[in-house]
Design a protein around this motif. Sequence first.
Motif, PDB file in Angstrom:
ATOM      1  N   SER A   1       0.750  -0.946   0.118  1.00 15.30           N
ATOM      2  CA  SER A   1      -0.021   0.037  -0.030  1.00 15.30           C
ATOM      3  C   SER A   1       0.859   1.331  -0.139  1.00 15.30           C
ATOM      4  O   SER A   1       1.968   1.234   0.429  1.00 15.30           O
ATOM      5  CB  SER A   1      -0.810  -0.003   1.407  1.00 15.30           C
ATOM      6  N   CYS A   2       0.321   2.342  -0.500  1.00 19.06           N
ATOM      7  CA  CYS A   2       0.865   3.739  -0.316  1.00 19.06           C
ATOM      8  C   CYS A   2       0.996   4.220   1.101  1.00 19.06           C
ATOM      9  O   CYS A   2       0.490   3.573   1.919  1.00 19.06           O
ATOM     10  CB  CYS A   2       0.102   4.737  -1.139  1.00 19.06           C
ATOM     11  N   SER A   3       1.522   5.423   1.171  1.00 22.32           N
ATOM     12  CA  SER A   3       1.846   5.599   2.724  1.00 22.32           C
ATOM     13  C   SER A   3       0.543   6.065   3.588  1.00 22.32           C
ATOM     14  O   SER A   3       0.630   6.374   4.638  1.00 22.32           O
ATOM     15  CB  SER A   3       2.798   7.110   2.532  1.00 22.32           C
ATOM     16  N   LEU A   4      -0.334   6.480   2.742  1.00 23.86           N
ATOM     17  CA  LEU A   4      -1.816   6.650   3.466  1.00 23.86           C
ATOM     18  C   LEU A   4      -2.714   5.433   4.189  1.00 23.86           C
ATOM     19  O   LEU A   4      -3.563   5.518   4.617  1.00 23.86           O
ATOM     20  CB  LEU A   4      -2.573   7.325   2.564  1.00 23.86           C
ATOM     21  N   LYS A   5      -1.772   4.246   4.065  1.00 23.36           N
ATOM     22  CA  LYS A   5      -2.493   2.990   4.417  1.00 23.36           C
ATOM     23  C   LYS A   5      -3.143   2.791   5.831  1.00 23.36           C
ATOM     24  O   LYS A   5      -2.459   3.493   6.754  1.00 23.36           O
ATOM     25  CB  LYS A   5      -1.382   1.872   4.274  1.00 23.36           C
ATOM     26  N   PHE A   6      -4.022   2.026   5.777  1.00 23.13           N
ATOM     27  CA  PHE A   6      -4.672   1.604   7.197  1.00 23.13           C
ATOM     28  C   PHE A   6      -5.467   0.465   7.033  1.00 23.13           C
ATOM     29  O   PHE A   6      -5.706  -0.045   6.082  1.00 23.13           O
ATOM     30  CB  PHE A   6      -5.647   2.844   7.701  1.00 23.13           C
ATOM     31  N   ILE A   7      -5.699  -0.127   8.326  1.00 16.88           N
ATOM     32  CA  ILE A   7      -6.551  -1.507   8.315  1.00 16.88           C
ATOM     33  C   ILE A   7      -7.593  -1.414   9.182  1.00 16.88           C
ATOM     34  O   ILE A   7      -7.304  -0.851  10.433  1.00 16.88           O
ATOM     35  CB  ILE A   7      -5.702  -2.738   8.673  1.00 16.88           C
ATOM     36  N   SER A   8      -9.056  -1.148   8.578  1.00 15.54           N
ATOM     37  CA  SER A   8      -9.931  -1.126   9.574  1.00 15.54           C
ATOM     38  C   SER A   8     -11.213  -2.401   9.277  1.00 15.54           C
ATOM     39  O   SER A   8     -11.190  -2.957   8.482  1.00 15.54           O
ATOM     40  CB  SER A   8     -10.914   0.097   9.298  1.00 15.54           C
ATOM     41  N   ALA A   9     -11.562  -2.620  10.543  1.00 18.27           N
ATOM     42  CA  ALA A   9     -12.884  -3.492  10.572  1.00 18.27           C
ATOM     43  C   ALA A   9     -13.897  -2.933  10.652  1.00 18.27           C
ATOM     44  O   ALA A   9     -14.222  -1.771  11.013  1.00 18.27           O
ATOM     45  CB  ALA A   9     -12.734  -4.272  11.889  1.00 18.27           C
ATOM     46  N   VAL A  10     -14.994  -3.424   9.701  1.00 10.18           N
ATOM     47  CA  VAL A  10     -16.252  -2.549   9.699  1.00 10.18           C
ATOM     48  C   VAL A  10     -17.459  -3.537   9.590  1.00 10.18           C
ATOM     49  O   VAL A  10     -17.622  -4.673   9.107  1.00 10.18           O
ATOM     50  CB  VAL A  10     -16.309  -1.875   8.067  1.00 10.18           C
ATOM     51  N   LYS A  11     -18.524  -3.133  10.232  1.00 10.57           N
ATOM     52  CA  LYS A  11     -19.642  -4.005  10.641  1.00 10.57           C
ATOM     53  C   LYS A  11     -20.791  -2.802  10.276  1.00 10.57           C
ATOM     54  O   LYS A  11     -20.838  -1.839  10.204  1.00 10.57           O
ATOM     55  CB  LYS A  11     -19.761  -4.487  11.653  1.00 10.57           C
ATOM     56  N   THR A  12     -22.047  -3.348  10.167  1.00 13.44           N
ATOM     57  CA  THR A  12     -23.293  -2.889   9.778  1.00 13.44           C
ATOM     58  C   THR A  12     -23.963  -2.795  11.043  1.00 13.44           C
ATOM     59  O   THR A  12     -24.205  -3.699  11.775  1.00 13.44           O
ATOM     60  CB  THR A  12     -23.883  -3.426   8.764  1.00 13.44           C
ATOM     61  N   THR A  13     -24.530  -1.517  11.454  1.00 16.78           N
ATOM     62  CA  THR A  13     -25.310  -1.473  12.525  1.00 16.78           C
ATOM     63  C   THR A  13     -26.402  -1.714  12.268  1.00 16.78           C
ATOM     64  O   THR A  13     -27.075  -1.889  11.289  1.00 16.78           O
ATOM     65  CB  THR A  13     -25.204   0.231  12.958  1.00 16.78           C
ATOM     66  N   PRO A  14     -27.634  -1.876  13.540  1.00 10.42           N
ATOM     67  CA  PRO A  14     -28.841  -2.136  13.095  1.00 10.42           C
ATOM     68  C   PRO A  14     -29.596  -1.100  12.548  1.00 10.42           C
ATOM     69  O   PRO A  14     -30.587  -1.425  11.675  1.00 10.42           O
ATOM     70  CB  PRO A  14     -29.580  -2.404  14.673  1.00 10.42           C
ATOM     71  N   GLY A  15     -29.160   0.052  12.360  1.00  8.57           N
ATOM     72  CA  GLY A  15     -29.757   1.109  11.622  1.00  8.57           C
ATOM     73  C   GLY A  15     -29.258   1.100  10.084  1.00  8.57           C
ATOM     74  O   GLY A  15     -29.729   2.003   9.281  1.00  8.57           O
TER      75      GLY A  15
END
Length: 96
Positions: free
Chosen positions: A69-83
């Motif tokens: 990845s380029c220098s702005l890289k990140f790793i995030s987990a993502v889930k969907t809320t009940p809304g």
Amino acid sequence: MNLEQEQELQDYLKIAKGIAWDTCHKIYILLDDAQMEEMDGYGYDPLISADTTTPEGMFDTVWRWYEDSCSLKFISAVKTTPGGDSEFYDIVPQFD
């Protein structure tokens, strides 16, 4: 990525539905089917389903993506809320 982040990533990958990368800097651990569909709709490629690999295989792939990845890289987990919103959890924050 430090050891704490590595362990957190491994824990998320045990329950993940898949992983996605924008081929630049955004790496996502997708925690539900709705997120898999959303990333597919956004055109993420690669988008890898947990049905086609193991948590260890996803870890190796995420690590390779992170290295590429380029220098702005990140790793995030993502889930969907009940809304129906997306809720993000930083594993490796940007500029870390």
